[in-house]
Scaffold this active site. Structure first.
Site, PDB file in Angstrom:
ATOM      1  N   HIS A 220     -10.484  -5.612  -2.448  1.00 35.15           N
ATOM      2  CA  HIS A 220     -11.335  -5.426  -1.534  1.00 35.15           C
ATOM      3  C   HIS A 220     -12.683  -4.809  -2.155  1.00 35.15           C
ATOM      4  CE1 HIS A 220      -9.451  -6.881   2.081  1.00 35.15           C
ATOM      5  NE2 HIS A 220      -8.204  -6.221   1.622  1.00 35.15           N
TER       6      HIS A 220
ATOM      7  N   GLU B 246       0.814  -1.104   0.034  1.00 32.07           N
ATOM      8  CA  GLU B 246       0.012  -0.171   0.078  1.00 32.07           C
ATOM      9  C   GLU B 246       0.867   1.350   0.067  1.00 32.07           C
ATOM     10  OE1 GLU B 246      -2.633  -0.450   3.325  1.00 32.07           O
ATOM     11  OE2 GLU B 246      -3.495  -2.205   2.594  1.00 32.07           O
TER      12      GLU B 246
ATOM     13  N   ASP C  98     -12.727  -9.916  -1.161  1.00 31.98           N
ATOM     14  CA  ASP C  98     -13.898  -9.997  -0.488  1.00 31.98           C
ATOM     15  C   ASP C  98     -14.800  -8.965  -1.010  1.00 31.98           C
ATOM     16  OD1 ASP C  98     -12.703  -7.728   0.859  1.00 31.98           O
ATOM     17  OD2 ASP C  98     -12.785  -8.366   2.524  1.00 31.98           O
TER      18      ASP C  98
ATOM     19  N   ASN D  99       2.126  -5.111  -3.197  1.00 32.73           N
ATOM     20  CA  ASN D  99       0.672  -5.345  -2.909  1.00 32.73           C
ATOM     21  C   ASN D  99       0.149  -4.127  -2.686  1.00 32.73           C
ATOM     22  OD1 ASN D  99      -1.410  -7.668  -2.438  1.00 32.73           O
ATOM     23  ND2 ASN D  99      -1.256  -6.872  -0.128  1.00 32.73           N
TER      24      ASN D  99
ATOM     25  N   GLU E 245      -6.645 -10.386  -1.531  1.00 37.36           N
ATOM     26  CA  GLU E 245      -7.330 -10.168  -0.267  1.00 37.36           C
ATOM     27  C   GLU E 245      -8.703 -10.108  -0.515  1.00 37.36           C
ATOM     28  OE1 GLU E 245      -5.733  -6.845   2.288  1.00 37.36           O
ATOM     29  OE2 GLU E 245      -3.490  -7.405   1.672  1.00 37.36           O
TER      30      GLU E 245
HETATM   31  O1  G2I Z   1      -7.729  -3.636   6.304  1.00 35.04           O
HETATM   32  C1  G2I Z   1      -8.226  -4.731   5.294  1.00 35.04           C
HETATM   33  C2  G2I Z   1      -6.586  -5.252   4.835  1.00 35.04           C
HETATM   34  C3  G2I Z   1      -6.279  -4.173   3.732  1.00 35.04           C
HETATM   35  N1  G2I Z   1      -4.921  -4.653   3.232  1.00 35.04           N
HETATM   36  C4  G2I Z   1      -3.941  -4.874   4.106  1.00 35.04           C
HETATM   37  C5  G2I Z   1      -4.362  -5.915   5.252  1.00 35.04           C
HETATM   38  O2  G2I Z   1      -3.288  -6.161   6.116  1.00 35.04           O
HETATM   39  C6  G2I Z   1      -5.612  -5.550   5.981  1.00 35.04           C
HETATM   40  O3  G2I Z   1      -6.091  -6.443   6.844  1.00 35.04           O
HETATM   41  C7  G2I Z   1      -6.360  -6.046   7.953  1.00 35.04           C
HETATM   42  C8  G2I Z   1      -6.996  -7.070   8.912  1.00 35.04           C
HETATM   43  O4  G2I Z   1      -7.959  -7.895   8.392  1.00 35.04           O
HETATM   44  C9  G2I Z   1      -7.528  -6.535  10.365  1.00 35.04           C
HETATM   45  O5  G2I Z   1      -7.650  -7.631  11.049  1.00 35.04           O
HETATM   46  O6  G2I Z   1      -5.689  -5.155   8.849  1.00 35.04           O
HETATM   47  C10 G2I Z   1      -6.095  -4.476   9.684  1.00 35.04           C
HETATM   48  C11 G2I Z   1      -5.177  -3.590  10.438  1.00 35.04           C
HETATM   49  O7  G2I Z   1      -3.799  -4.304  10.424  1.00 35.04           O
HETATM   50  C12 G2I Z   1      -6.454  -5.549  10.813  1.00 35.04           C
HETATM   51  O8  G2I Z   1      -7.152  -5.005  11.947  1.00 35.04           O
HETATM   52  C13 G2I Z   1      -6.488  -5.171  13.130  1.00 35.04           C
HETATM   53  C14 G2I Z   1      -7.103  -4.124  14.162  1.00 35.04           C
HETATM   54  O9  G2I Z   1      -6.637  -2.691  13.525  1.00 35.04           O
HETATM   55  C15 G2I Z   1      -6.373  -4.387  15.337  1.00 35.04           C
HETATM   56  O10 G2I Z   1      -7.022  -3.412  16.549  1.00 35.04           O
HETATM   57  C16 G2I Z   1      -6.675  -5.579  15.980  1.00 35.04           C
HETATM   58  O11 G2I Z   1      -5.893  -6.146  16.882  1.00 35.04           O
HETATM   59  O12 G2I Z   1      -6.896  -6.529  13.650  1.00 35.04           O
HETATM   60  C17 G2I Z   1      -6.174  -6.702  14.890  1.00 35.04           C
HETATM   61  C18 G2I Z   1      -6.337  -8.190  15.172  1.00 35.04           C
HETATM   62  O13 G2I Z   1      -7.698  -8.309  15.245  1.00 35.04           O
END
Ligand code: G2I
Length: 450
Positions: free
Chosen positions: A243, A164, A274, A206, A272
């Protein structure tokens, strides 16, 4: 270019050998119990020489309903959060791999390939890194890339080396971040460090919102990959996160985007996926688009059940909260079973460095030229056709003031030029007056053969 292709030849063989192994396994099963072949996403994708994967959260590995679906359906995993910078280096130079190792171990013991996500990113940085800048940050980032890629050497097939790094909006340029402020070469520096640490991993860039071919962000990433491959920066693949929401829908030119990146000599992955409310048509289209592009090597969905999703309120995945297959699952599986096969039986033949564009179309790529105070030059290289017409969009109040090596016509707004080949070769150029907007840049809208 060949530096890049040569450098990545060995890992590419390794990946395809893995896919061929899966294929062999599937075929053997198919001979003995024919009903098994193509009845799961992973098996069906493997028959087509591809992977079908999912994001996995370490915290869910103790949920047997979750692991039952994971082990049955998928042959590739991406740790959803466990390899991010804040997870793997919470304090500087203190590395923490427990959750990531658990996912890798689960994947490998179940025959799934692993995508590492992600080595360098403006987001999810630990506090110590957020406060850094300049050469201190650059060195800390490179050390992180080196340490983490070394730890997982031999276990990770692909790395999202950089995630990103491009800005949304009309400019097509880089996103501002502490990493970007260390110098524009931070991305290639990260790729070179990853290459040195794990020469056999496939190294990917990515991003999200690079699905629509005409978007400035897509074009910006395309130009970077083109630049990297031309200069031998070690890059193997581009990940389109995909996404899709109400604000960022599946675009009708998605296949063009996939094939255009592939024509640069890199693999493309849907990393990714969805889609809000999991519409059957969009899931089917994405699958068919990937299958139509030889170098689209696989699809990863961003979670298994809707309840596992980062946006569970939109029910965007292939299984409902009870773990039942949704209609979109059936559409994807059917598309995979009907789709184009990859030549997995002959993995030692390297793919061509350019993929022929779909019949009737061609590929046009922009190279920025000289910039003056009030105007700038652009040249466009056309590949895949001897005679062609290329539509170029200009952002008002900019205006094209002169052209060369082609025959231009204009639409009524004056913002779109159709340039037709006139026997002067496959590169044309033009000068654009900025008229006060010095940031916008021309975009390729389409390239048609004939
Ligand atoms: O935002 C969707 C994706 C966009 N591209 C990069 C990916 O890495 C990203 O994935 C999401 C995860 O699916 C989330 O699960 O990235 C977020 C931020 O890193 C993730 O959220 C985080 C929350 O911000 C945290 O507060 C939490 O502790 O998930 C963590 C684990 O549940």
């Amino acid at each position: 270019m060949t530096v890049n292709a040569g450098r990545r030849a060995a890992p590419r063989r390794a990946v395809l050998a893995g896919a061929a192994g899966l294929l062999t396994a599937v075929l053997v099963v198919g001979l003995t119990t024919a009903a098994q072949a193509g009845t799961t996403l992973g098996a069906s994708a493997a028959e087509k020489g591809r992977f079908f994967g999912t994001a996995v959260a370490a915290s869910r590995l103790s949920d047997s309903a979750y692991t039952t679906i994971l082990n049955r359906e998928f042959n590739q995993v991406t740790p959803e959060n466990e390899m991010k910078i804040d997870a793997t280096e919470p304090n500087q130079n203190q590395f923490s791999y427990g959750n990531a190792d658990r996912i890798v171990s689960h994947a490998r013991s179940n025959g799934m390939q692993v995508r590492g996500h992600t080595l360098a990113w403006h987001s999810q940085q630990p506090g110590w890194m957020q406060n850094m800048s300049g050469s201190t940050l650059r060195n800390a980032m490179l050390n992180h890339v080196t340490q983490v890629a070394t730890h997982f050497r031999g276990q990770v097939t692909w790395w999202d080396v950089v995630n990103e790094a491009f800005a949304d909006g009309s400019g097509g340029g880089r996103r501002d971040s502490n990493l970007q402020r260390t110098g524009n070469d931070w991305i290639e520096a990260a790729f070179r460090a990853a290459d040195a640490a794990d020469p056999n991993a496939q190294l990917c860039y990515n991003d999200y919102n690079i699905d629509n071919w005409t978007d400035a962000k897509t074009q910006g990433v395309y130009r970077m990959v083109q630049d990297f491959t031309s200069r031998g920066v070690p890059i193997d693949c581009v990940g389109l996160q995909s996404h899709f929401t109400g604000g960022s829908n599946y675009p009708g030119n998605y296949r063009t985007t996939l094939s255009s990146f592939a024509a640069l000599g890199v693999d493309v992955h849907i990393t990714e996926l969805d889609i809000r409310n999991a519409p059957v048509d969009a899931y089917r289209n994405v699958t068919n688009d990937c299958l139509a592009v030889a170098r689209c090597k696989g699809i990863t969905v961003w979670g298994i059940r809707d309840s596992d999703s980062w946006r569970s309120g939109e029910s965007p995945l292939l299984f409902n909260g009870s773990g039942q297959k949704k209609s979109a699952y059936d559409a994807v599986l059917t598309a995979l079973n009907n789709g184009t096969s990859q030549p997995t039986g002959t993995p030692t033949t390297p793919p061509p460095t350019t993929t022929p564009p779909p019949s009737g179309s061609c590929t046009a790529s922009i190279t920025p030229g000289t910039v003056w105070g009030d105007r700038y030059n652009t040249s466009v290289d056309v590949a895949g056709a001897g005679t062609w017409s290329v539509v170029v969009a200009i952002t008002s109040p900019q205006k094209i003031s002169s052209t060369w090596n082609g025959s231009p016509t204009w639409d009524s707004s004056g913002n779109r030029m159709t340039m037709r080949s006139n026997g002067s070769g496959n590169t044309f150029g033009f000068t654009t007056m900025t008229n006060g907007n010095s940031s916008a840049r021309p975009q390729i809208v389409s390239c048609s053969a004939g």
